[in-house]
Design a protein around this motif. Structure first.
Motif, mmCIF file in Angstrom:
data_model
loop_
_atom_site.group_PDB
_atom_site.id
_atom_site.type_symbol
_atom_site.label_atom_id
_atom_site.label_comp_id
_atom_site.label_asym_id
_atom_site.label_seq_id
_atom_site.Cartn_x
_atom_site.Cartn_y
_atom_site.Cartn_z
ATOM 1 N N TYR A 103 1.668 -7.288 0.346
ATOM 2 C CA TYR A 103 1.450 -6.114 -0.505
ATOM 3 C C TYR A 103 0.282 -6.416 -1.430
ATOM 4 O O TYR A 103 0.294 -7.428 -2.134
ATOM 5 C CB TYR A 103 2.696 -5.812 -1.332
ATOM 6 N N SER A 104 -0.725 -5.557 -1.418
ATOM 7 C CA SER A 104 -1.887 -5.752 -2.277
ATOM 8 C C SER A 104 -2.668 -4.454 -2.384
ATOM 9 O O SER A 104 -2.372 -3.472 -1.691
ATOM 10 C CB SER A 104 -2.793 -6.860 -1.723
ATOM 11 N N LEU A 105 -3.683 -4.467 -3.256
ATOM 12 C CA LEU A 105 -4.535 -3.291 -3.438
ATOM 13 C C LEU A 105 -5.196 -2.882 -2.129
ATOM 14 O O LEU A 105 -5.322 -1.693 -1.829
ATOM 15 C CB LEU A 105 -5.592 -3.590 -4.504
ATOM 16 N N ILE A 106 -5.638 -3.846 -1.343
ATOM 17 C CA ILE A 106 -6.193 -3.521 -0.025
ATOM 18 C C ILE A 106 -5.095 -3.702 1.017
ATOM 19 O O ILE A 106 -4.260 -4.592 0.911
ATOM 20 C CB ILE A 106 -7.443 -4.355 0.306
ATOM 21 N N ASN A 107 -5.086 -2.835 2.003
ATOM 22 C CA ASN A 107 -4.041 -2.825 3.015
ATOM 23 C C ASN A 107 -4.320 -3.836 4.122
ATOM 24 O O ASN A 107 -5.463 -3.996 4.547
ATOM 25 C CB ASN A 107 -3.920 -1.431 3.652
ATOM 26 N N MET A 108 -3.285 -4.489 4.587
ATOM 27 C CA MET A 108 -3.387 -5.356 5.754
ATOM 28 C C MET A 108 -3.453 -4.453 6.987
ATOM 29 O O MET A 108 -2.463 -3.842 7.381
ATOM 30 C CB MET A 108 -2.187 -6.301 5.838
ATOM 31 N N VAL A 109 -4.634 -4.366 7.599
ATOM 32 C CA VAL A 109 -4.811 -3.452 8.727
ATOM 33 C C VAL A 109 -4.408 -4.094 10.054
ATOM 34 O O VAL A 109 -4.198 -3.399 11.050
ATOM 35 C CB VAL A 109 -6.270 -2.946 8.812
ATOM 36 N N HIS A 110 -4.308 -5.412 10.069
ATOM 37 C CA HIS A 110 -3.856 -6.142 11.259
ATOM 38 C C HIS A 110 -3.116 -7.369 10.764
ATOM 39 O O HIS A 110 -3.569 -8.024 9.809
ATOM 40 C CB HIS A 110 -5.051 -6.554 12.128
ATOM 41 N N PRO A 111 -1.963 -7.716 11.351
ATOM 42 C CA PRO A 111 -1.193 -8.858 10.848
ATOM 43 C C PRO A 111 -2.028 -10.129 10.730
ATOM 44 O O PRO A 111 -2.729 -10.510 11.669
ATOM 45 C CB PRO A 111 -0.078 -9.008 11.874
ATOM 46 N N ILE A 112 -1.933 -10.777 9.569
ATOM 47 C CA ILE A 112 -2.658 -12.020 9.348
ATOM 48 C C ILE A 112 -2.094 -13.126 10.225
ATOM 49 O O ILE A 112 -2.822 -13.929 10.800
ATOM 50 C CB ILE A 112 -2.589 -12.410 7.862
ATOM 51 N N TYR A 113 -0.774 -13.182 10.308
ATOM 52 C CA TYR A 113 -0.067 -14.115 11.172
ATOM 53 C C TYR A 113 0.855 -13.313 12.077
ATOM 54 O O TYR A 113 1.293 -12.214 11.709
ATOM 55 C CB TYR A 113 0.779 -15.098 10.359
#
Length: 324
Positions: A178-188
Motif C-alpha cells: 500500500y502506497s501513494l503509487i500503485n503496484m501495477v505488477h506484483p513485485i514478488y
C-alpha cells in the motif's frame, strides 16, 4: 453446536514510538544492520518486521540472527516490538506454521512475538485450518495477535467470519502492499495490494490494522530523474502515467514542505482514515532519520487527496507558478 463467539477483539497494542516497523530483510550481517538499527532506536523506533524467509538466499536465518544479536548486544530484547512472519510459499501449510515460528524464535533468541502473520496464502487450504492454528498460538501466549500478509480481501473477510463463528481470537492485522503509487505488477510472486476502494472501505471499519510494505514506493520517489520510473528497473512494478503524475506531485509538495519526496509518500500512507503502521526499508542511518522525521508529519485530507488524484485546488504550500 456453534461456539459462543468471543467479543470482537481490537488489534493488540501497537508499538511505542512512531507508527513504523523497520524491515530487517536487508541485514544479514552485523556490520550492516547494527548502524541502521541503532539510528532507528535512537530516534524512538521500537518495532521491527522479521520473517523466517528473510535472507534465505544468502544464508537461511541470517537476518533473524542479525536482528537478535543486535537486540541482545543493546540489552533491548524485552523492549522491541516484533512482527514475525512465516509459512511462505511453498511451505504455506498449517503444519509448517509453528515449526517455522519456533525456528524464528531460536534464531532471534526470544520466545514470543507481538504479532505473527502468514507470509503468503495457500488457497488450496481452507481458511479455517489456518485460523485454528494461529488462534491456538495466541491462546498459548506465543504471539500477541495474528494476521495475514499478501492475502486477498475475500480470504481475510472469511478468516474474520470463521474466527467469530468459532469463538476464536480474531485476526488483527493485514500486511499487503500500500502506497501513494500503485503496484501495477506484483513485485514478488504472490504479492497483493490493498490499494483499492473495496479494501479501503473495509479497512475503515477498523476490524484489522494495515501494516503496509513498500509503503514509500520502494525507492520510486528517490529517483534522481523521475523518467527512470518509466525506463529503469522499477518500471515493471511501478510505471504508469498515473504513478508518474503522483511522483511529480510528491516532489512539488516536498519542496514546499521541507520534507523529502520519499518522506511525503510515507506521510501519505500514514494519513489514511484507518489504522496504519507502515513497514519501511531504509538501508542507511540517514534514510532512517528521514523516515522518522516524516512519520511525525500528517497530511490534511485535502493534501492527501490532491497527492493521489491531482484534482481540486493544490494545497496551500504550492505557489501559483508550480505545475501539477
Amino acid at each position: 453446536m456453534t461456539a459462543t463467539p468471543r467479543p470482537a477483539s481490537a488489534p493488540p497494542p501497537g508499538p511505542e514510538g512512531p507508527p513504523l516497523l523497520l524491515g530487517t530483510s536487508a541485514f544479514g550481517q552485523n556490520e550492516r544492520g547494527f548502524p541502521v538499527y541503532d539510528a532507528y532506536w535512537e530516534g524512538g523506533g521500537r518495532a521491527f518486521d522479521t520473517a523466517w524467509l528473510y535472507g534465505h538466499a544468502y544464508g537461511p536465518g541470517c537476518c533473524e540472527r542479525t536482528f537478535g544479536a543486535w537486540a541482545r548486544s543493546r540489552g533491548v530484547e524485552k523492549d522491541v516490538w516484533v512482527l514475525a512472519k512465516g509459512a511462505h510459499t511453498p511451505e504455506c501449510l498449517p503444519d509448517r506454521v509453528e515449526p517455522q515460528l519456533t525456528e524464528s524464535f531460536e534464531r532471534m533468541g526470544r520466545d514470543d512475538a507481538a504479532l505473527y502473520m502468514l507470509h503468503r496464502d495457500n488457497t488450496d487450504v481452507p481458511v479455517g485450518e489456518f485460523v485454528t492454528v494461529l488462534a491456538g498460538l495466541v491462546d498459548r501466549g506465543l504471539i500477541g495477535g495474528y494476521g495475514m500478509s499478501n492475502w486477498t480481501l475475500p480470504r481475510v473477510v472469511e478468516a474474520v467470519a470463521y474466527a467469530r463463528a468459532h469463538g476464536l481470537p480474531l485476526p488483527v492485522g493485514i500486511s499487503n502492499q500500500y502506497s501513494l503509487i500503485n503496484m501495477v505488477h506484483p513485485i514478488y510472486p504472490g504479492t497483493v495490494t490493498s490499494n483499492d476502494s473495496a479494501w479501503r472501505d473495509w479497512l475503515s471499519e477498523g476490524t484489522v490494522r494495515l501494516y503496509p510494505w513498500a509503503s514509500q514506493g520502494r525507492g520510486a520517489h528517490a529517483l534522481a530523474d523521475p523518467d527512470e520510473l518509466r525506463t529503469g528497473p522499477l518500471a515493471e512494478s511501478w510505471y504508469s502515467e498515473t504513478n508518474a503524475a503522483r511522483v511529480h506531485r510528491a516532489r512539488l509538495f516536498a519542496r514546499r514542505a521541507g520534507i523529502s519526496a520519499t518522506g511525503i509518500a510515507l506521510a501519505w500512507t500514514l494519513s489514511q482514515p484507518f489504522p496504519v503502521v507502515a513497514l519501511i526499508g531504509p538501508r542507511r542511518p540517514e534514510e532512517v532519520r528521514d523516515s522518522l522525521a516524516a512519520a511525525a508529519h500528517r497530511l490534511t485530507d485535502v493534501e492527501r487527496d490532491w497527492l493521489e488524484t491531482g484534482e481540486g485546488d493544490p494545497p496551500g504550500l504550492l505557489t501559483h507558478g508550480d505545475s501539477c
